[in-house]
Design a protein around this motif. Structure first.
Motif, mmCIF file in Angstrom:
data_model
loop_
_atom_site.group_PDB
_atom_site.id
_atom_site.type_symbol
_atom_site.label_atom_id
_atom_site.label_comp_id
_atom_site.label_asym_id
_atom_site.label_seq_id
_atom_site.Cartn_x
_atom_site.Cartn_y
_atom_site.Cartn_z
ATOM 1 N N ARG A 88 0.832 -1.207 0.000
ATOM 2 C CA ARG A 88 0.000 0.000 0.000
ATOM 3 C C ARG A 88 0.865 1.256 0.000
ATOM 4 O O ARG A 88 0.586 2.224 -0.715
ATOM 5 N N MET A 89 1.919 1.250 0.810
ATOM 6 C CA MET A 89 2.820 2.399 0.852
ATOM 7 C C MET A 89 3.458 2.641 -0.515
ATOM 8 O O MET A 89 3.527 3.784 -0.997
ATOM 9 N N MET A 90 3.902 1.562 -1.155
ATOM 10 C CA MET A 90 4.562 1.711 -2.447
ATOM 11 C C MET A 90 3.586 2.150 -3.525
ATOM 12 O O MET A 90 3.931 2.962 -4.401
ATOM 13 N N ASP A 91 2.359 1.654 -3.480
ATOM 14 C CA ASP A 91 1.349 2.109 -4.436
ATOM 15 C C ASP A 91 1.094 3.603 -4.275
ATOM 16 O O ASP A 91 0.901 4.320 -5.260
ATOM 17 N N ASN A 92 1.135 4.084 -3.038
ATOM 18 C CA ASN A 92 0.939 5.514 -2.804
ATOM 19 C C ASN A 92 2.091 6.349 -3.349
ATOM 20 O O ASN A 92 1.902 7.517 -3.717
ATOM 21 N N VAL A 93 3.306 5.768 -3.403
ATOM 22 C CA VAL A 93 4.444 6.505 -3.955
ATOM 23 C C VAL A 93 4.197 6.862 -5.418
ATOM 24 O O VAL A 93 4.620 7.920 -5.894
ATOM 25 N N VAL A 94 3.503 5.993 -6.142
ATOM 26 C CA VAL A 94 3.207 6.281 -7.545
ATOM 27 C C VAL A 94 2.490 7.617 -7.670
ATOM 28 O O VAL A 94 2.737 8.396 -8.606
ATOM 29 N N ASP A 95 1.614 7.911 -6.718
ATOM 30 C CA ASP A 95 0.857 9.158 -6.764
ATOM 31 C C ASP A 95 1.602 10.319 -6.106
ATOM 32 O O ASP A 95 1.360 11.474 -6.438
ATOM 33 N N ALA A 96 2.504 10.006 -5.179
ATOM 34 C CA ALA A 96 3.193 11.071 -4.445
ATOM 35 C C ALA A 96 4.456 11.565 -5.139
ATOM 36 O O ALA A 96 4.918 12.668 -4.876
ATOM 37 N N SER A 97 5.006 10.762 -6.053
ATOM 38 C CA SER A 97 6.307 11.083 -6.632
ATOM 39 C C SER A 97 6.213 12.072 -7.782
ATOM 40 O O SER A 97 5.198 12.156 -8.482
ATOM 41 N N ARG A 98 7.314 12.775 -7.982
ATOM 42 C CA ARG A 98 7.511 13.539 -9.205
ATOM 43 C C ARG A 98 8.242 12.657 -10.212
ATOM 44 O O ARG A 98 8.864 11.674 -9.848
ATOM 45 N N PHE A 99 8.178 13.066 -11.480
ATOM 46 C CA PHE A 99 8.852 12.314 -12.524
ATOM 47 C C PHE A 99 9.639 13.284 -13.401
ATOM 48 O O PHE A 99 9.163 14.391 -13.701
ATOM 49 N N PRO A 100 10.827 12.893 -13.831
ATOM 50 C CA PRO A 100 11.600 13.776 -14.696
ATOM 51 C C PRO A 100 10.902 14.088 -16.011
ATOM 52 O O PRO A 100 11.002 15.193 -16.520
ATOM 53 N N LEU A 101 10.176 13.103 -16.573
ATOM 54 C CA LEU A 101 9.532 13.272 -17.870
ATOM 55 C C LEU A 101 8.054 12.904 -17.764
ATOM 56 O O LEU A 101 7.685 11.995 -17.030
ATOM 57 N N GLU A 102 7.226 13.575 -18.531
ATOM 58 C CA GLU A 102 5.792 13.287 -18.522
ATOM 59 C C GLU A 102 5.523 11.872 -19.021
ATOM 60 O O GLU A 102 4.613 11.197 -18.526
ATOM 61 N N ALA A 103 6.310 11.404 -19.984
ATOM 62 C CA ALA A 103 6.112 10.049 -20.492
ATOM 63 C C ALA A 103 6.329 9.013 -19.398
ATOM 64 O O ALA A 103 5.656 7.973 -19.366
ATOM 65 N N GLN A 104 7.247 9.281 -18.489
ATOM 66 C CA GLN A 104 7.489 8.369 -17.368
ATOM 67 C C GLN A 104 6.321 8.379 -16.393
ATOM 68 O O GLN A 104 5.919 7.328 -15.885
ATOM 69 N N ALA A 105 5.756 9.555 -16.151
ATOM 70 C CA ALA A 105 4.604 9.661 -15.258
ATOM 71 C C ALA A 105 3.409 8.897 -15.825
ATOM 72 O O ALA A 105 2.714 8.167 -15.105
ATOM 73 N N GLN A 106 3.176 9.046 -17.123
ATOM 74 C CA GLN A 106 2.052 8.362 -17.750
ATOM 75 C C GLN A 106 2.241 6.846 -17.712
ATOM 76 O O GLN A 106 1.285 6.095 -17.455
ATOM 77 N N GLU A 107 3.461 6.389 -17.962
ATOM 78 C CA GLU A 107 3.750 4.959 -17.930
ATOM 79 C C GLU A 107 3.526 4.398 -16.527
ATOM 80 O O GLU A 107 2.941 3.327 -16.348
#
Length: 775
Positions: free
Chosen positions: A314-333
């Motif tokens: 659950r904590m790691m799944d929340n990181v997906v939403d809490a993190s920043r990403f260097p590139l928009e393509a990485q965020a979408q993936e």
């Protein structure tokens, strides 16, 4: 009472994970504050944060669940860094413009702290025609040199250098050049390299068949598959690279093989990822979950493990939403697939506490059981999250369950996924945990064996004096606490005494239940025969591993010093690194030759700056530049020796302003940490400008940065810090190294300058400061 069980654990926390003000003032007063910061940040994305913050904190407490370093250092700090560890970049186009677009994306990703992987198989081979320009292609290796130079200039977040993985298919026409590229000790040092080995190639190797090298549908030449395999084996035998990735097996087993094709991994190999794929990491500390250690009643609590895994997911799944990403393509993936990589650390210690010899069939069976339980718990926890929050957007039940990995999953788990979906497309991965394991009390790293029972570190104090401290493996220290001076049982083994095929057995046992992959190094003795060495890779293939990485001491990567304990039955209080063990033995034993008993220098704080410093200013005139560059190097006296302390670089040319300021701050920060900083000169002098260098005083200088490195080197020689051009330190007492068995001292750590590098999970890791090239 401190939560830390060893001084090194607290030092690592203070240096790498403790949240501080810009001036160094601690914000995290205690490690409990760090745990609270992480728990608060990851609970913030929940509908009811208060309900989850306490549970997250309890999972972190006592180092039971260990988020990867980027999460531990960055969560809740509002810093512009990514919490993801692993990225594979987009497919490299076979065009000049596309290639340099990819170079820019790589720089942006590493700038935020991500390690990246690239498949260079898509670039046409050397000598192939380039349409429209009447020229021949320079080939993928030439562009890898450009990537390598870029990586040298970027310092990732948290004082990490950028780390990169380069892959190439076994049927690319330039594969032979790729295989031998790192035989040059100065080339491609920022890359880990692996060959993408296909199923048809392995079949051709076994049958001694021919093998076509092709690009764009054209066969460039044909070789014997076994000859090519032997070239791969000879290179990694001699130079420890390239590694081998069984790419068809990875794609067949991938839960997402219906919507992605994988051709590369992150730098340490535990995360095969598609273009723009991203994954975060975390580890369950098995050593903390064993009750009644070393007793007949020793056990790892299944209920506690299941609950901890569920909370970690659950904590790691929340990181997906809490993190920043260097590139928009990485965020979408990341949002489309919600990949996470939950693994373990402390496995070897947990096995020792259970009375099991790492590498034995019994230990492999126990590892299989624990990994199975973790996989079940993780997948069922993700199903529960899907019920609450929805499945990952690209979920297709029929196709997902038809993948090779899911066909082997338990029927009740498959049924639950079919009915409710699953939140995370992939859930398990075993990553390098070198620094994190030190932070948790020096537990054994990942699924690796104990590296050494104990070793001595020499800690440099601010006044120039040094103190010694013993760093003891977690399980060994626990044995001492419970049994005093009683000898270690004969089931205690470590990386120096373990047969290579025992490593393979453990990797294969864990791989069965890991849906991504595993970062592991199979240590081989220096005197292992070439045929026995090749057998290690064939055994990894035959036993179902997704890849194989070995380390055998060699002249290019250094490490000709022996480190091992004589016999595990001896008094544990006398077991320190540096004791000589004869190579060879009836079951493949032998020293693995890592730098060990040197004068290890660790500084928790930078050197203080006096009011006045002595120094010199040098004028550098770069051809074709209107304005000269002025370089000032100031020195400090430490222990009676003059050493560089800070650098100032100035120019009237405003085009130089940003990078000269950045270089000034970076080099000065490194100098103020103490130790052997001669690597700064080596790094600068190795940078080349793709636009071309210049001839200066009868010598070709590949870039203006290399010229600056030459000036700093000249100053270091003049002040007696360096022995001469291209040479090491001149009598610096902080860099004395004891050579064992007549060897040299290997490579210096690029972070602290000390000669304490060892290969851990496919990545060079410093035993002194915890620095790891790969993250």
């Amino acid at each position: 009472m401190s939560a830390f069980s060893a001084p090194i654990a607290e030092q690592i926390w203070d240096m790498k994970y403790r949240f501080k003000e810009a001036d160094g003032t601690p914000i995290d007063v205690t490690v409990e504050d760090t745990w609270r910061r992480i728990a608060n940040a990851l609970a913030a994305v929940e509908d009811d944060p208060a309900a989850w913050e306490g549970k997250f904190y309890d999972a972190l407490a006592d180092f039971k669940y260990l988020p990867a370093g980027r999460i531990t250092a960055g969560a809740g700090t509002a810093r512009s860094v990514t919490l993801f560890n692993c990225f594979v970049m987009g497919t490299v186009p076979d065009s000049m413009g596309g290639i340099f677009d990819m170079l820019k994306e790589a720089a942006l990703t590493m700038q935020q702290g991500g390690g990246i992987g690239y498949d260079f198989s898509t670039i046409r081979p050397k000598g192939a025609s380039v349409h429209g320009v009447a020229a021949d292609a320079s080939g993928p290796l030439s562009f890898m040199d450009v990537w390598d130079a870029m990586c040298r200039t970027i310092m990732s977040a948290g004082s990490r250098r950028g780390a990169m993985m380069a892959t190439m298919r076994c049927d690319h026409p330039d594969i032979e050049d790729f295989i031998t590229a790192k035989s040059d000790p100065a080339r491609l040092r920022m890359f880990n390299m692996s060959v993408l080995v296909t199923d048809p190639f392995m079949e051709a190797v076994k049958s001694d068949g021919s093998w076509d090298l092709v690009f764009g549908g054209k066969v460039f030449r044909t070789v014997q598959a076994r000859d090519l395999w032997n070239k791969i084996m000879q290179s990694t035998y001699d130079y420890a690279e390239p590694g081998v990735i069984f790419i068809d097996r990875i794609n067949q087993m991938n839960n997402l093989n219906y919507c992605e094709t994988i051709a590369a991994t992150n730098p340490c190999g535990e995360q095969p990822l598609p273009p723009y794929g991203a994954c975060l990491l975390g580890s369950i500390n098995l050593a903390k979950l064993v009750s009644d250690p070393f007793a007949d009643t020793a056990a790892l609590g299944e209920a506690a493990l299941t609950e901890l895994v569920a909370t970690a997911v659950r904590m790691m799944d929340n990181v997906v939403d809490a993190s920043r990403f260097p590139l928009e393509a990485q965020a979408q993936e990341a949002q489309a697939k919600r990949r996470i990589g939950l693994g373990v650390t402390g496995l070897a210690d947990a096995l020792l506490m259970m009375g099991l010899r790492y590498g034995s069939e019994e230990a492999a069976a126990q590892t299989d059981k624990w990994m199975h339980q973790i996989a079940r718990a993780a997948y069922l926890a993700s199903v529960d999250l899907a019920k609450e929050k929805g499945a990952f957007p690209l979920f297709d039940a029929e196709k997902f369950l038809a993948s090779g990995a899911m066909e082997g999953m338990d029927a009740d788990v498959r049924d639950a996924i079919a009915e409710h979906g699953i939140r995370n497309a992939l859930l398990t991965s075993i990553a390098p945990t070198g620094t994190i394991s030190l932070y948790a009390g020096n537990v054994s790293s990942g699924i690796e064996p104990v590296f050494a029972y104990a070793y001595t570190r020499k800690v440099l104090q601010k006044d120039g004096s040094r103190t010694e401290e013993e760093v003891v493996d977690y399980a060994v220290q626990l044995w001492r606490d419970l049994n005093g001076d009683a000898p270690l049982p004969d089931y205690f083994v470590n990386a120096q005494t373990l047969a290579p095929l025992d490593h393979v057995r453990m990797q294969a046992a864990a791989q069965k239940w890991i849906d991504s992959s595993i970062s592991k190094t199979i240590n081989c003795p220096e005197d292992i025969s070439f045929d026995d060495f090749k057998e290690v890779y064939m055994a990894a293939w035959d036993q179902g591993c997704k890849g194989c990485t070995t380390y055998r001491p060699n002249d290019v990567t250094g490490s000709v010093l022996s480190v091992s304990e004589d016999k595990p039955s001896e008094d544990s209080s006398s077991l320190h690194l540096g004791q000589k063990t004869p190579a060879g033995g009836s079951d493949g034993e032998g020293g693995t030759a890592f730098p060990t008993e040197g004068e290890v220098v660790y500084m928790s704080e930078p050197l203080d700056r006096p009011q006045e410093l002595e120094g010199a200013t040098y004028k550098l005139k770069w051809p074709d530049s209107e304005h000269a560059i002025y370089i000032t190097v100031n020195d400090l006296i430490v222990g009676g020796h003059r050493r560089p302390f800070e650098v100032f670089i100035n120019s009237k040319n405003m085009e130089h302003f940003a990078w000269t300021v950045a270089l000034t701050r970076m080099i000065s920060a490194v100098f103020r940490r103490g130790g052997d900083v001669s690597f700064v000169v080596e790094e600068l002098k190795a940078v080349f400008d793709p636009r071309g260098g210049a001839w200066m005083q009868g010598k070709y200088v590949p870039s203006i940065l290399a010229a600056i490195g030459g000036v700093i080197e000249k100053h270091m020689i003049a002040t007696g810090f360096l022995a001469g051009e291209g040479m090491g330190l001149k009598g610096d007492p902080q860099a004395d190294v004891v050579a064992i068995n007549g060897g040299g001292r290997g490579k210096a750590c690029s972070s602290c300058g000390q000669y304490e590098l060892q290969m851990v999970e496919g990545c060079m890791t410093c035993r002194s400061c915890g620095y790891s090239k790969c993250g």
